[in-house]
Design a protein around this motif. Structure first.
Motif: not given
Length: 206
Positions: A102-106, A171-175, A189-191, A194-199
């Motif tokens: 979560p810290l990295l995502v934030t 990484v691809l979702a971050r890109d 884009s941010s949402a 976050k969905r990809t990371v949660a999945r």
């Protein structure tokens, strides 16, 4: 992989005098390049502009960097080192690997919200240097490999069954979030990121 030498060079442009170097000139030049290369593009910013906005002489510029190409490598390598430093600081705050994600995502979402955000500096640099053998592209590849390895290690530590695949997804979702956050709608884009990371993290077993 090209080894990037970050030390000062004694190379000079022909015919330039060896005038005294103002204190902090090397750092000032690099900070100016970092700002201009990111905000306006690497190839659009010329040496004369860099010299003028850094408030140095031409001799000082060439004493420290020798050429614009050398400065470009210093710029993109410096961006990579800043990411490593940022990661280390976040990792020191996290009590567990689960806390680190979560810290990295934030942090990534905060970048997208910053004034003057212009996407990912590494993707931007790659788009300006199409030859994959160019030293700039080698630094970009090094950064992306490092990023994937870090995320793979985090996912492995939390029990993800396929940490390498999960890291690729993140990484691809971050890109996409960084590119879409600049060129499109930063909120959607941010949402999506976050969905990809949660999945991906929902598959963890630890």
């Amino acid at each position: 992989m090209t080894v990037v030498d970050s030390g000062p060079t004694a190379q000079r442009a022909p015919g330039l005098s060896s005038d005294p170097v103002p204190p902090g000139a090397k750092v000032r030049i690099l900070e100016t390049a970092d700002r201009l290369f990111y905000s306006e593009g690497i190839r659009t910013v010329g040496i004369d502009r860099l010299i003028s906005e850094s408030a140095v002489t031409k001799a000082t510029f060439y004493k420290h960097y020798g050429s614009k190409d050398r400065l470009i490598i210093e710029y993109i390598t410096g961006r990579h080192l800043k990411v490593i430093d940022r990661y280390n600081r976040l990792a020191a705050k996290a009590r567990t690997p689960h806390d680190l994600i979560p810290l990295l995502v934030t942090g990534i979402l905060a970048d997208i919200d910053k004034p003057g955000f212009r996407g990912c500096p590494f993707l931007n640099a790659a788009s300006e240097f199409p030859d994959p053998r160019h030293p700039v592209r080698e630094v970009v590849s090094m950064h992306r490999d490092w990023t994937t390895d870090v995320i793979t290690a985090i996912l492995r530590s939390i029990g993800h069954p396929m940490p390498g695949d999960g890291a690729d997804d993140i990484v691809l979702a971050r890109d996409g979030a960084l590119s879409g956050g600049y060129a499109g709608d930063p909120i959607s884009s941010s949402a999506a990121f976050k969905r990809t990371v949660a999945r991906v993290t929902s598959d963890a077993r630890a």
